[in-house]
Design a protein around this motif. Structure first.
Motif, PDB file in Angstrom:
ATOM      1  N   ALA A 249      22.493   1.034 -11.027  1.00 35.14           N
ATOM      2  CA  ALA A 249      21.484   0.008 -11.284  1.00 35.14           C
ATOM      3  C   ALA A 249      20.532  -0.045 -10.092  1.00 35.14           C
ATOM      4  O   ALA A 249      20.274  -1.112  -9.532  1.00 35.14           O
ATOM      5  N   VAL A 250      20.023   1.126  -9.730  1.00 35.63           N
ATOM      6  CA  VAL A 250      19.256   1.254  -8.486  1.00 35.63           C
ATOM      7  C   VAL A 250      17.758   1.041  -8.653  1.00 35.63           C
ATOM      8  O   VAL A 250      16.993   1.215  -7.709  1.00 35.63           O
ATOM      9  N   GLY A 251      17.314   0.662  -9.857  1.00 35.75           N
ATOM     10  CA  GLY A 251      15.894   0.370 -10.054  1.00 35.75           C
ATOM     11  C   GLY A 251      15.022   1.555  -9.703  1.00 35.75           C
ATOM     12  O   GLY A 251      15.155   2.636 -10.259  1.00 35.75           O
ATOM     13  N   GLY A 252      14.141   1.366  -8.717  1.00 41.25           N
ATOM     14  CA  GLY A 252      13.272   2.448  -8.256  1.00 41.25           C
ATOM     15  C   GLY A 252      13.863   3.197  -7.092  1.00 41.25           C
ATOM     16  O   GLY A 252      13.152   3.902  -6.383  1.00 41.25           O
ATOM     17  N   GLY A 253      15.157   3.062  -6.884  1.00 40.67           N
ATOM     18  CA  GLY A 253      15.776   3.703  -5.730  1.00 40.67           C
ATOM     19  C   GLY A 253      15.565   2.852  -4.490  1.00 40.67           C
ATOM     20  O   GLY A 253      15.159   1.693  -4.559  1.00 40.67           O
ATOM     21  N   ILE A 254      15.835   3.414  -3.334  1.00 37.67           N
ATOM     22  CA  ILE A 254      15.603   2.716  -2.073  1.00 37.67           C
ATOM     23  C   ILE A 254      14.095   2.690  -1.857  1.00 37.67           C
ATOM     24  O   ILE A 254      13.458   3.730  -1.679  1.00 37.67           O
ATOM     25  N   LEU A 255      13.512   1.499  -1.920  1.00 38.55           N
ATOM     26  CA  LEU A 255      12.059   1.368  -1.891  1.00 38.55           C
ATOM     27  C   LEU A 255      11.531   1.272  -0.463  1.00 38.55           C
ATOM     28  O   LEU A 255      11.953   0.420   0.312  1.00 38.55           O
ATOM     29  N   LYS A 256      10.598   2.162  -0.152  1.00 36.63           N
ATOM     30  CA  LYS A 256       9.904   2.116   1.137  1.00 36.63           C
ATOM     31  C   LYS A 256       8.410   2.053   0.864  1.00 36.63           C
ATOM     32  O   LYS A 256       7.872   2.908   0.158  1.00 36.63           O
ATOM     33  N   PRO A 257       7.715   1.041   1.394  1.00 35.44           N
ATOM     34  CA  PRO A 257       6.277   0.946   1.150  1.00 35.44           C
ATOM     35  C   PRO A 257       5.553   2.192   1.639  1.00 35.44           C
ATOM     36  O   PRO A 257       5.867   2.727   2.715  1.00 35.44           O
ATOM     37  N   ILE A 258       4.602   2.674   0.839  1.00 39.37           N
ATOM     38  CA  ILE A 258       3.766   3.794   1.268  1.00 39.37           C
ATOM     39  C   ILE A 258       2.813   3.268   2.336  1.00 39.37           C
ATOM     40  O   ILE A 258       2.035   2.342   2.094  1.00 39.37           O
ATOM     41  N   LYS A 259       2.906   3.840   3.522  1.00 37.28           N
ATOM     42  CA  LYS A 259       2.155   3.331   4.664  1.00 37.28           C
ATOM     43  C   LYS A 259       0.690   3.782   4.649  1.00 37.28           C
ATOM     44  O   LYS A 259       0.332   4.784   4.026  1.00 37.28           O
ATOM     45  N   LEU A 260      -0.126   3.039   5.333  1.00 39.01           N
ATOM     46  CA  LEU A 260      -1.520   3.411   5.540  1.00 39.01           C
ATOM     47  C   LEU A 260      -1.550   4.611   6.483  1.00 39.01           C
ATOM     48  O   LEU A 260      -1.050   4.548   7.605  1.00 39.01           O
ATOM     49  N   ASN A 261      -2.128   5.711   6.009  1.00 38.40           N
ATOM     50  CA  ASN A 261      -2.153   6.956   6.791  1.00 38.40           C
ATOM     51  C   ASN A 261      -3.325   6.937   7.765  1.00 38.40           C
ATOM     52  O   ASN A 261      -4.361   7.565   7.558  1.00 38.40           O
ATOM     53  N   MET A 262      -3.136   6.163   8.820  1.00 38.50           N
ATOM     54  CA  MET A 262      -4.183   6.034   9.826  1.00 38.50           C
ATOM     55  C   MET A 262      -3.520   5.866  11.186  1.00 38.50           C
ATOM     56  O   MET A 262      -2.649   5.015  11.362  1.00 38.50           O
ATOM     57  N   GLN A 263      -3.890   6.717  12.121  1.00 37.13           N
ATOM     58  CA  GLN A 263      -3.252   6.705  13.435  1.00 37.13           C
ATOM     59  C   GLN A 263      -3.381   5.329  14.104  1.00 37.13           C
ATOM     60  O   GLN A 263      -4.461   4.747  14.151  1.00 37.13           O
ATOM     61  N   GLY A 264      -2.252   4.839  14.590  1.00 37.63           N
ATOM     62  CA  GLY A 264      -2.229   3.568  15.305  1.00 37.63           C
ATOM     63  C   GLY A 264      -2.100   2.345  14.435  1.00 37.63           C
ATOM     64  O   GLY A 264      -1.978   1.225  14.942  1.00 37.63           O
ATOM     65  N   ALA A 265      -2.102   2.534  13.096  1.00 38.98           N
ATOM     66  CA  ALA A 265      -2.035   1.381  12.197  1.00 38.98           C
ATOM     67  C   ALA A 265      -0.729   0.621  12.342  1.00 38.98           C
ATOM     68  O   ALA A 265      -0.689  -0.608  12.174  1.00 38.98           O
ATOM     69  N   ASP A 266       0.340   1.344  12.678  1.00 43.96           N
ATOM     70  CA  ASP A 266       1.659   0.713  12.729  1.00 43.96           C
ATOM     71  C   ASP A 266       1.759  -0.382  13.787  1.00 43.96           C
ATOM     72  O   ASP A 266       2.585  -1.288  13.680  1.00 43.96           O
ATOM     73  N   ARG A 267       0.915  -0.324  14.809  1.00 46.34           N
ATOM     74  CA  ARG A 267       1.024  -1.344  15.864  1.00 46.34           C
ATOM     75  C   ARG A 267       0.610  -2.724  15.382  1.00 46.34           C
ATOM     76  O   ARG A 267       0.937  -3.743  15.993  1.00 46.34           O
ATOM     77  N   PHE A 268      -0.114  -2.768  14.250  1.00 44.49           N
ATOM     78  CA  PHE A 268      -0.558  -4.053  13.725  1.00 44.49           C
ATOM     79  C   PHE A 268       0.445  -4.670  12.745  1.00 44.49           C
ATOM     80  O   PHE A 268       0.226  -5.781  12.253  1.00 44.49           O
TER      81      PHE A 268
ATOM     82  N   VAL B   1       3.243  -5.932  13.248  1.00 45.65           N
ATOM     83  CA  VAL B   1       3.911  -7.129  13.771  1.00 45.65           C
ATOM     84  C   VAL B   1       2.967  -8.322  13.806  1.00 45.65           C
ATOM     85  O   VAL B   1       3.378  -9.448  14.125  1.00 45.65           O
ATOM     86  N   THR B   2       1.674  -8.091  13.495  1.00 47.30           N
ATOM     87  CA  THR B   2       0.708  -9.189  13.540  1.00 47.30           C
ATOM     88  C   THR B   2       0.065  -9.430  12.172  1.00 47.30           C
ATOM     89  O   THR B   2       0.501 -10.294  11.426  1.00 47.30           O
ATOM     90  N   ASN B   3      -0.951  -8.633  11.806  1.00 51.20           N
ATOM     91  CA  ASN B   3      -1.698  -8.978  10.584  1.00 51.20           C
ATOM     92  C   ASN B   3      -1.944  -7.802   9.640  1.00 51.20           C
ATOM     93  O   ASN B   3      -2.886  -7.828   8.863  1.00 51.20           O
ATOM     94  N   LEU B   4      -1.097  -6.783   9.694  1.00 49.49           N
ATOM     95  CA  LEU B   4      -1.091  -5.712   8.694  1.00 49.49           C
ATOM     96  C   LEU B   4       0.215  -5.828   7.911  1.00 49.49           C
ATOM     97  O   LEU B   4       1.297  -5.760   8.493  1.00 49.49           O
ATOM     98  N   HIS B   5       0.126  -6.034   6.597  1.00 49.37           N
ATOM     99  CA  HIS B   5       1.300  -6.378   5.799  1.00 49.37           C
ATOM    100  C   HIS B   5       1.505  -5.380   4.651  1.00 49.37           C
ATOM    101  O   HIS B   5       0.549  -4.897   4.053  1.00 49.37           O
ATOM    102  N   TYR B   6       2.788  -5.155   4.345  1.00 44.28           N
ATOM    103  CA  TYR B   6       3.153  -4.328   3.190  1.00 44.28           C
ATOM    104  C   TYR B   6       3.875  -5.157   2.127  1.00 44.28           C
ATOM    105  O   TYR B   6       4.004  -4.726   0.993  1.00 44.28           O
ATOM    106  N   VAL B   7       4.340  -6.315   2.506  1.00 47.28           N
ATOM    107  CA  VAL B   7       5.025  -7.232   1.600  1.00 47.28           C
ATOM    108  C   VAL B   7       4.539  -8.643   1.900  1.00 47.28           C
ATOM    109  O   VAL B   7       4.327  -9.001   3.066  1.00 47.28           O
ATOM    110  N   ILE B   8       4.348  -9.441   0.845  1.00 44.57           N
ATOM    111  CA  ILE B   8       3.951 -10.834   1.026  1.00 44.57           C
ATOM    112  C   ILE B   8       5.164 -11.719   0.780  1.00 44.57           C
ATOM    113  O   ILE B   8       5.662 -11.817  -0.335  1.00 44.57           O
TER     114      ILE B   8
END
Length: 353
Positions: free
Chosen positions: A118-137, A139-146
């Protein structure tokens, strides 16, 4: 917890299908274990805890968070074994034993007479924004889940994406945020027509055929201050002020333990398990429920997951005991609920006296 203890049924996945399978297998007096990779139960419903769900029979509008609470409480009715933070990496069934052996990434082994996937869509990992340095945001104001709509109150919000989730979030955020903008690389949206019609009549701004070229940060380089958006049709770029950016590009689905299983589980499109309307798979004793299962007439709703779960449990019960009834006895006449019903009734009588 004894990992080598043998269970009648082991359910992999703690979303709606897995949780109702857990409840119903307890109702059918089977020794049950539920395993989930995540640290909490609820499955994909955890992605939208504040969304309002309307389309479950006899259930008045309820938030995703409340639905999860109720499903988890129901699943716990018959005291199943629940294992969290456990990633299953192999499902096998040695012919000499006729038992399923489930191997986890940490080396733990779970032994079961039957298994419900009953794994639904499997282990779900958000597809990240493919832009260098985006990950540093992140922890502040770049979100993948609301997790909370209120977090965006009176904010200028930009949503990147053009699928159902992106449009749904835009609609949910419109009455909360100061402004909502959608940036989508195409001119067509993969969403329900009614939602898109709502968006086009609203104050939500749509930047179609556009892509993000740069995230412009604050002086301390900790938050996104504005986004440089290029219209690919006109070639013009504009810098748009934002308080928050939400990425809604969908999820990567990790189902390697099914695809690489020595059981040769039959799949459709390299993802869905090819099964039957009774939740059977190509492997005896292995059943499936919820979004992972495909068959003619499949209903891809939470309500449909409950039916899949019921069928999977009934098939597992019959597999273990061919003399058992085809279905479980309805709860109003089921001996498994006699004592529980007495407690509920006594509580009602006390409150009404």
């Amino acid at each position: 917890m004894n990992h080598n203890e043998i269970y009648d049924v082991t359910i992999i996945g703690g979303g709606p299908a897995g949780l109702f399978s857990t409840f119903y297998s307890g109702m059918r007096a089977m020794k049950t274990k539920l395993i989930d990779f995540q640290p909490q139960l609820g499955g994909k419903v955890n992605v939208y805890p504040e969304k309002i769900i309307w389309d479950i029979g006899a259930l008045t509008p309820v938030t995703g968070e409340k639905l999860m609470e109720q499903m988890i409480e129901q699943a716990s009715t018959f005291d199943p074994e629940i294992v969290l933070n456990e990633k299953i990496i192999k499902v096998e069934k040695p012919s000499e034993e006729q038992l399923f052996i489930l191997t986890a990434a940490n080396g733990n082994k779970h032994i079961s007479k039957t298994v419900i996937l009953a794994v639904g869509g499997g282990i779900l990992k958000p597809i990240k924004l493919n832009m260098q340095g985006a990950d540093r945001f992140e922890v502040t104001n770049l979100h993948y889940v609301i997790q909370s709509l209120n977090k965006f109150k009176n904010k200028d919000v930009m949503i990147l994406g053009g699928g159902n989730a992106a449009i749904d979030w835009a609609v949910e955020l419109e009455p909360v945020a100061k402004s909502v903008k959608i940036v989508h690389r195409r001119d067509q949206f993969d969403c329900h027509e009614s939602q898109l019609t709502h968006v086009k009549k609203s104050t939500i701004q749509i930047h179609s055929e556009s892509t993000v070229k740069q995230l412009v940060s604050t002086q301390d380089n900790t938050k996104i201050n504005s986004v440089l958006v290029k219209n690919n049709k006109t070639g013009k770029s504009s810098q748009i002020k934002v308080d928050d950016v939400i990425i809604s590009y969908g999820f990567e689905r990790e189902l390697s333990f099914i695809k690489d299983s020595p059981l040769d589980i039959e799949l459709i499109n390299d993802y869905f398990i090819n099964g039957t309307a009774k939740s059977q798979t190509s492997i005896d004793g292995l059943f499936a429920a919820g979004d992972i299962l495909a068959f003619d007439g499949k209903v891809h709703l939470i309500a449909g997951a409950f039916t899949d779960a019921t069928n999977a449990v009934n098939q597992a019960k019959h597999y273990l005991d061919p003399s058992s009834t085809a279905t479980g006895r309805v709860s109003s006449h089921n001996s498994r609920f006699e004592e529980k019903n007495k407690k509920i009734r006594s509580h009602l009588y006390v409150n009404n006296s």
